[in-house]
Design an enzyme around this catalytic site. Sequence first.
Site, mmCIF file in Angstrom:
data_model
loop_
_atom_site.group_PDB
_atom_site.id
_atom_site.type_symbol
_atom_site.label_atom_id
_atom_site.label_comp_id
_atom_site.label_asym_id
_atom_site.label_seq_id
_atom_site.Cartn_x
_atom_site.Cartn_y
_atom_site.Cartn_z
ATOM 1 N N SER A 199 -6.664 -9.149 2.826
ATOM 2 C CA SER A 199 -6.442 -8.559 4.145
ATOM 3 C C SER A 199 -5.018 -8.076 4.367
ATOM 4 O O SER A 199 -4.773 -7.278 5.273
ATOM 5 C CB SER A 199 -6.814 -9.568 5.233
ATOM 6 O OG SER A 199 -5.904 -10.641 5.253
ATOM 7 N N LYS A 201 -1.142 -12.603 9.191
ATOM 8 C CA LYS A 201 -1.367 -11.223 9.615
ATOM 9 C C LYS A 201 -0.045 -10.605 10.067
ATOM 10 O O LYS A 201 0.988 -11.265 10.151
ATOM 11 C CB LYS A 201 -2.372 -11.147 10.775
ATOM 12 C CG LYS A 201 -3.728 -11.780 10.503
ATOM 13 C CD LYS A 201 -4.549 -11.032 9.480
ATOM 14 C CE LYS A 201 -5.901 -11.712 9.256
ATOM 15 N NZ LYS A 201 -6.654 -11.084 8.146
#
Length: 266
Positions: A76, A131
């Site tokens: 990701s 993230k």
Amino acid sequence: MNRDRRNEALRAANRPRRGVRLPSWGARGATSSRAAGGRSGAGRAAGWLGILPLALLLFLFLRTFVVAAFRIPSSSMERTLLVGDFLLVNKWVYGAEIPLLRRRLPAFREPRHADVIVFDWPVDPDKAFVKRLVGLPGDTLQMAQGVLQRNGVAVAEPYLTRATAARGPGAAGTNGAIGTANAGEPDVQVGAPRDSWGPLVVPPRHFFVLGDNRANSLDSRYWGFVPESQLRGAPWFVYFSFTPDSTQVAPWLTRIRWARLGTTVR
């Protein structure tokens, strides 16, 4: 006469006295050395045993308040982070949490736009996610055809992976959504918006996060905001990295990415 007396006095002085034994430097000396060596070894062992509790306390302090180790299991955050990267995370930068008290130490600095952050996933706090922070409290965010806008201005994002940028909303077979999340993350709901959404306002004491690999990231687009209380820190650098390969017996030995060791995370 004086000479005779002098000689007699010298003989008397050199004559062995009764009951006096000269020291023996043989077996007794060796035994004494071994005893001293034994006492010295026992002293060293006791010294190490005394150091161990202090070393354990130091380790626990560093692990709780300063630094922690994490492994990247998913794609990701490619290109920034790769599957098989091992990170040291700075827990002090945003203020480490004091166990049991639910309080945080003073932060070194506040979170900023474009920071890479580690946090407890709000859906399952036992899982840690990493993230990119794109929205601070009070920001108005929206995305149009894959372009992020913050407070009405398009955001320059040179860190993005755009291998699948052509797959916009409504593309054949995708409906603008991710079918499944990357390895190590739960499935993303089919039909959830990926490249066009908003506008929305980030609430107080919350953050909005996205993965750098937007086409393959389970992030705030699907489960919402990150509470400030669940922030854990910021990745510091990659201390180990290897290319996972199921065909290799020990890829962590044979597939090491030497060029990534020691690289900082930005």
